[in-house]
Design a protein around this motif. Structure first.
Motif, mmCIF file in Angstrom:
data_model
loop_
_atom_site.group_PDB
_atom_site.id
_atom_site.type_symbol
_atom_site.label_atom_id
_atom_site.label_comp_id
_atom_site.label_asym_id
_atom_site.label_seq_id
_atom_site.Cartn_x
_atom_site.Cartn_y
_atom_site.Cartn_z
ATOM 1 N N PRO A 74 0.823 -1.210 0.000
ATOM 2 C CA PRO A 74 0.000 0.000 0.000
ATOM 3 C C PRO A 74 0.859 1.264 0.000
ATOM 4 O O PRO A 74 1.775 1.389 0.807
ATOM 5 C CB PRO A 74 -0.811 -0.120 1.301
ATOM 6 C CG PRO A 74 -0.030 -1.030 2.179
ATOM 7 C CD PRO A 74 0.825 -1.888 1.308
ATOM 8 N N VAL A 76 0.492 5.547 -0.053
ATOM 9 C CA VAL A 76 -0.473 6.606 0.225
ATOM 10 C C VAL A 76 0.146 7.958 -0.115
ATOM 11 O O VAL A 76 1.233 8.281 0.365
ATOM 12 C CB VAL A 76 -0.881 6.576 1.716
ATOM 13 C CG1 VAL A 76 -1.847 7.717 2.032
ATOM 14 C CG2 VAL A 76 -1.497 5.227 2.078
ATOM 15 N N GLU A 115 -6.228 12.672 -0.344
ATOM 16 C CA GLU A 115 -5.406 11.447 -0.298
ATOM 17 C C GLU A 115 -5.697 10.557 -1.501
ATOM 18 O O GLU A 115 -6.844 10.434 -1.931
ATOM 19 C CB GLU A 115 -5.738 10.704 1.003
ATOM 20 C CG GLU A 115 -4.956 9.425 1.206
ATOM 21 C CD GLU A 115 -5.301 8.764 2.550
ATOM 22 O OE1 GLU A 115 -5.483 9.486 3.557
ATOM 23 O OE2 GLU A 115 -5.411 7.519 2.577
ATOM 24 N N ASP A 117 -4.718 6.529 -2.542
ATOM 25 C CA ASP A 117 -4.090 5.259 -2.128
ATOM 26 C C ASP A 117 -3.956 4.341 -3.336
ATOM 27 O O ASP A 117 -4.894 4.209 -4.123
ATOM 28 C CB ASP A 117 -4.954 4.523 -1.092
ATOM 29 C CG ASP A 117 -5.196 5.335 0.168
ATOM 30 O OD1 ASP A 117 -4.566 6.398 0.314
ATOM 31 O OD2 ASP A 117 -6.023 4.892 0.986
ATOM 32 N N ARG A 119 -2.187 0.351 -4.605
ATOM 33 C CA ARG A 119 -1.587 -0.917 -4.172
ATOM 34 C C ARG A 119 -0.660 -1.370 -5.294
ATOM 35 O O ARG A 119 -1.106 -1.583 -6.415
ATOM 36 C CB ARG A 119 -2.692 -1.941 -3.936
ATOM 37 C CG ARG A 119 -2.312 -3.000 -2.945
ATOM 38 C CD ARG A 119 -3.477 -3.927 -2.701
ATOM 39 N NE ARG A 119 -4.578 -3.297 -1.982
ATOM 40 C CZ ARG A 119 -5.779 -3.872 -1.859
ATOM 41 N NH1 ARG A 119 -6.015 -5.042 -2.410
ATOM 42 N NH2 ARG A 119 -6.734 -3.265 -1.178
ATOM 43 N N GLN A 179 -13.090 3.492 -2.455
ATOM 44 C CA GLN A 179 -12.083 2.602 -3.020
ATOM 45 C C GLN A 179 -12.726 1.840 -4.162
ATOM 46 O O GLN A 179 -13.842 1.330 -4.030
ATOM 47 C CB GLN A 179 -11.578 1.617 -1.966
ATOM 48 C CG GLN A 179 -10.605 0.590 -2.554
ATOM 49 C CD GLN A 179 -10.024 -0.328 -1.491
ATOM 50 O OE1 GLN A 179 -9.304 0.098 -0.609
ATOM 51 N NE2 GLN A 179 -10.366 -1.603 -1.579
ATOM 52 N N SER A 181 -11.993 -1.315 -6.969
ATOM 53 C CA SER A 181 -11.129 -2.450 -7.298
ATOM 54 C C SER A 181 -11.681 -3.130 -8.534
ATOM 55 O O SER A 181 -12.897 -3.246 -8.690
ATOM 56 C CB SER A 181 -11.102 -3.464 -6.153
ATOM 57 O OG SER A 181 -10.874 -2.814 -4.924
ATOM 58 N N THR A 231 -6.409 -1.564 -7.637
ATOM 59 C CA THR A 231 -7.217 -0.923 -6.605
ATOM 60 C C THR A 231 -6.745 0.511 -6.398
ATOM 61 O O THR A 231 -5.549 0.762 -6.287
ATOM 62 C CB THR A 231 -7.064 -1.714 -5.290
ATOM 63 O OG1 THR A 231 -7.606 -3.017 -5.496
ATOM 64 C CG2 THR A 231 -7.794 -1.061 -4.139
ATOM 65 N N ARG A 233 -7.869 4.282 -4.243
ATOM 66 C CA ARG A 233 -8.768 4.889 -3.267
ATOM 67 C C ARG A 233 -8.534 6.385 -3.268
ATOM 68 O O ARG A 233 -7.391 6.840 -3.313
ATOM 69 C CB ARG A 233 -8.524 4.299 -1.885
ATOM 70 C CG ARG A 233 -9.466 4.798 -0.805
ATOM 71 C CD ARG A 233 -9.326 3.919 0.442
ATOM 72 N NE ARG A 233 -10.073 4.448 1.566
ATOM 73 C CZ ARG A 233 -9.585 5.311 2.460
ATOM 74 N NH1 ARG A 233 -8.337 5.733 2.343
ATOM 75 N NH2 ARG A 233 -10.332 5.743 3.440
ATOM 76 N N LEU B 280 -6.256 -0.873 3.394
ATOM 77 C CA LEU B 280 -5.237 -1.869 3.744
ATOM 78 C C LEU B 280 -4.161 -1.299 4.674
ATOM 79 O O LEU B 280 -3.768 -1.938 5.650
ATOM 80 C CB LEU B 280 -4.606 -2.427 2.459
ATOM 81 C CG LEU B 280 -3.437 -3.379 2.613
ATOM 82 C CD1 LEU B 280 -3.823 -4.623 3.423
ATOM 83 C CD2 LEU B 280 -2.896 -3.806 1.242
ATOM 84 N N GLN B 281 -3.680 -0.073 4.369
ATOM 85 C CA GLN B 281 -2.586 0.462 5.184
ATOM 86 C C GLN B 281 -3.008 0.655 6.641
ATOM 87 O O GLN B 281 -2.182 0.545 7.544
ATOM 88 C CB GLN B 281 -2.033 1.769 4.582
ATOM 89 C CG GLN B 281 -2.994 2.941 4.531
ATOM 90 C CD GLN B 281 -3.795 2.986 3.239
ATOM 91 O OE1 GLN B 281 -3.867 2.010 2.497
ATOM 92 N NE2 GLN B 281 -4.409 4.131 2.964
ATOM 93 N N LEU B 284 -3.167 -2.772 8.361
ATOM 94 C CA LEU B 284 -1.824 -3.248 8.698
ATOM 95 C C LEU B 284 -1.299 -2.646 9.996
ATOM 96 O O LEU B 284 -0.454 -3.237 10.657
ATOM 97 C CB LEU B 284 -0.854 -2.912 7.556
ATOM 98 C CG LEU B 284 -0.890 -3.859 6.364
ATOM 99 C CD1 LEU B 284 -0.145 -3.254 5.189
ATOM 100 C CD2 LEU B 284 -0.275 -5.205 6.736
ATOM 101 N N GLU B 314 -11.805 -8.845 0.526
ATOM 102 C CA GLU B 314 -12.415 -7.649 -0.040
ATOM 103 C C GLU B 314 -13.315 -7.989 -1.230
ATOM 104 O O GLU B 314 -14.090 -7.164 -1.682
ATOM 105 C CB GLU B 314 -11.357 -6.611 -0.437
ATOM 106 C CG GLU B 314 -10.506 -6.970 -1.619
ATOM 107 C CD GLU B 314 -9.372 -5.974 -1.848
ATOM 108 O OE1 GLU B 314 -9.466 -4.848 -1.329
ATOM 109 O OE2 GLU B 314 -8.393 -6.325 -2.512
ATOM 110 N N TRP B 315 -13.231 -9.230 -1.713
ATOM 111 C CA TRP B 315 -14.116 -9.640 -2.817
ATOM 112 C C TRP B 315 -15.316 -10.446 -2.341
ATOM 113 O O TRP B 315 -16.086 -10.943 -3.141
ATOM 114 C CB TRP B 315 -13.313 -10.426 -3.857
ATOM 115 C CG TRP B 315 -12.347 -9.530 -4.554
ATOM 116 C CD1 TRP B 315 -11.036 -9.359 -4.261
ATOM 117 C CD2 TRP B 315 -12.633 -8.636 -5.633
ATOM 118 N NE1 TRP B 315 -10.484 -8.416 -5.088
ATOM 119 C CE2 TRP B 315 -11.438 -7.962 -5.945
ATOM 120 C CE3 TRP B 315 -13.780 -8.330 -6.373
ATOM 121 C CZ2 TRP B 315 -11.360 -6.992 -6.958
ATOM 122 C CZ3 TRP B 315 -13.703 -7.375 -7.387
ATOM 123 C CH2 TRP B 315 -12.500 -6.723 -7.670
#
Lengths: 269, 316
Positions: A74, A76, A115, A117, A119, A179, A181, A231, A233, B280-281, B284, B314-315
């Motif tokens: 991730p 950011v 922001e 984000d 991946r 977000q 995806s 993905t 965000r 996700l961040q 974590l 997430e799916w």
């Protein structure tokens, strides 16, 4: 990658690695510049224009100092008061990836983006940088170091599955963030098909457009440094009205994937 | 011609070279220490080391089962050297030949010693998806673990299965008055997990479906793994358990409890993160309630598990 014969390409693949290797001319021209790709990308992308380095309060990039999963790290990018609403373009570059340019993202004029984000795949110890261009044409850059080992050649996770192009919206409860995806392998062109032993052709999401209430918020050119199931965000200073809509295109098949989320808690497909 | 096919074609040449190399080296490794945990079931316990530490080629539990006719090897360790040391341990305990090498899954610490057992009469057995998983993994193994193969390192040394077991159809192997039942699992720890049950001694070799003390590593499906744990813990007649990592002491069914608690806590916390729209961040950064003090190598393993679970869930 058109200028390479298949055998050259396979040799290259052996020399570098599987995941995150680039079907772009950047690799062809520079392969692995000792100081990373930025030295050659800077003149290509920005010529001799001055690039400033603002403080954390205006812009920052963050990510793990050592990534727990190099195939899905991730990253950011945050903007403070001085820049939010004034950024019209953001580029993210991973210097030591075979395809360093992760994305070129255009933002709607005046949209107060706090922001972004992402991946990403990270091949090895590298700097990750973001360059923002403001509505007055000013350039600002921030960067961090991220350590990774074996990420580029790591075998794909066993998490693949689902229908190609399926799109998920995950809006925040306050409506200020979303977000998105997209189910997609984002193949680099250097992965091996286990059945035939041949290389799987590159197949990746190349363009993503996100709209809210009929207004385009963001358009992004993307590549194979984005992780499998790309993905993004976005967090903004104002609520994002429904409907939220995503349109995405992949290469080389140029398949189009689109979905709309109208609210009421259900993810659209 | 594809790389994989080229590698397959070079196999005979490599086998010859390996044989020559061994003879020339003349310093055969010492036999691995093994424990006979049940009559005929011999286990070598791997060390709780990270995958980048010296000694990383000896971290998995590996071993062998001796029948009246022949021997089955279960996993071969993380280097050809460890594989050879296991072979010496076998010859120290029996004059019978090895007839099967069973790989419980694709991970490097379980398969890289395969080359030590390459011989005409030896069959390599694995999950029906193991061959594919090895094709995907060989370049990674060569890039990162070349020193654990014989020099010059080659993909052909990473031998894949010639016999396979599909999900839903158990396979029996006969070692001579000793039946082994091989069961292939849907995606769990990896996408190619295989367990071995020695019927006569009541010994279940779980591969990495069971971690004891070492933090479990998620590389398949957290939902599938929890389902596999429930099924394994409920198996009747199991008297002895061999985990993929760590030593089982006490009741076999109870040995699964810490792992089940860890994975189900992880599942719940990631689902909660996703329900709150937590990226996700942020997931974590969360301290885990799963009891990190119980687990070895937590700091390098748990965050990766969070990432993998997040990407799966997430799916949903």
């Amino acid at each position: 990658m058109g200028k390479f014969s298949p055998s050259t390409r396979r040799t290259l693949c052996n020399l570098i690695c599987l995941l995150g290797a680039a079907p772009s001319s950047v690799v062809a021209d520079s392969q692995a510049p000792p100081g990373g790709a930025w030295q050659s990308l800077r003149p290509q992308l920005y010529g001799t224009r001055p690039i400033g380095e603002v403080g954390d309060e205006s812009m920052s990039v963050s990510g793990p100092a050592s990534t727990p999963d190099p195939s899905a790290t991730p990253i950011v990018v945050q903007f403070g008061k001085e820049l939010a609403g004034k950024v019209r373009q953001v580029r993210v570059i991973i210097d030591n990836n075979p395809s360093p340019l992760v994305t070129t993202m255009s933002l709607a004029a005046g949209l107060p983006v706090d922001e972004i984000d992402l991946r990403v795949r990270i091949d090895r110890f590298t700097s990750v940088r973001a360059i923002a261009e403001t509505d007055t044409g000013r350039l600002e850059m921030r960067s961090i170091w991220v350590n990774a080992s074996g990420g580029c050649s790591a075998p794909p996770a066993a998490t693949q599955g689902g229908a190609l192009g399926q799109i998920r919206f995950r809006p925040s409860t306050d409506g200020h963030a979303v977000q998105i995806s997209i189910r997609h392998p984002n193949n680099s062109g250097f992965q091996v098909n286990p059945v035939s032993g041949d290389f799987i052709p590159p197949h990746f999401i190349a363009h993503i457009k996100l709209s809210s209430g009929g207004r385009v918020l963001m358009e992004a050119d993307t590549g194979i440094s984005l992780s499998e199931n790309p993905t993004l965000r976005l967090v903004t200073g104002e609520p994002l009205p429904a409907p939220l809509a995503v349109e995405a295109t992949d290469l080389p098949t140029q398949s189009r994937f689109a979905a709309t989320w109208t609210g009421a808690g259900a993810a659209a497909h | 011609m594809s790389v994989a096919r080229a590698l397959l074609r070079s196999l005979p040449a490599w086998l010859w070279l390996a044989g020559a190399g061994t003879a020339a080296a003349g310093n055969a490794p010492e036999a691995l220490p093994v424990t006979e945990i049940a009559p005929g079931d011999f286990v070598h316990y791997g060390k709780p080391l990270p995958l980048d530490a010296p000694g990383h080629d000896d971290i998995a539990n590996i071993g062998f089962i001796v029948g009246r006719r022949c021997v089955a090897v279960i996993d071969t360790g993380g280097s050809v050297r460890v594989g050879r040391a296991l072979r010496r341990a076998i010859t120290a305990h029996t004059a019978l030949p090895v007839c099967y090498v069973i790989n419980t899954h694709v991970h490097v610490d379980h398969v890289l010693g395969n080359a030590a057992f390459a011989a005409a009469q030896v069959h390599f057995v694995g999950h029906a998806l193991l061959a594919d998983a090895l094709v995907r993994s060989r370049p990674f193994f060569l890039a990162n673990y070349a020193a654990d193969l014989d020099a010059p390192a080659s993909a052909a040394q990473i031998i894949g299965p010639d016999e396979s077991v599909a999900v839903g159809s158990d396979r029996n192997l006969d070692l001579g008055e000793r039946q082994l039942t091989l069961h292939a699992w849907p995606k769990a720890h990896t996408d190619c997990d295989l367990t071995v049950y020695d019927v006569s001694s009541g010994t279940l070799w779980t591969g990495d479906l069971l971690f004891v003390r070492r933090t479990p590593t998620l590389d398949g499906s957290i939902i599938g793994w929890l389902a596999a744990i429930d099924a394994l813990a409920a198996l009747p007649h199991v008297r002895h358990l061999v985990a993929g990592h760590g030593e089982v002491t006490g009741e076999p069914a109870a040995a699964f409890t810490p792992e089940r608690v860890y994975l189900s806590t992880l599942l719940q916390s990631v689902r909660a993160d996703l329900a709150q729209g937590k990226p996700l961040q942020d997931a974590l950064k969360e301290p885990s309630e799963a009891g990190q003090s119980h687990w070895l190598l937590w700091d390098s393993t748990h965050p990766r598990n969070v990432t993998r679970a997040y990407q799966e869930l997430e799916w949903e």
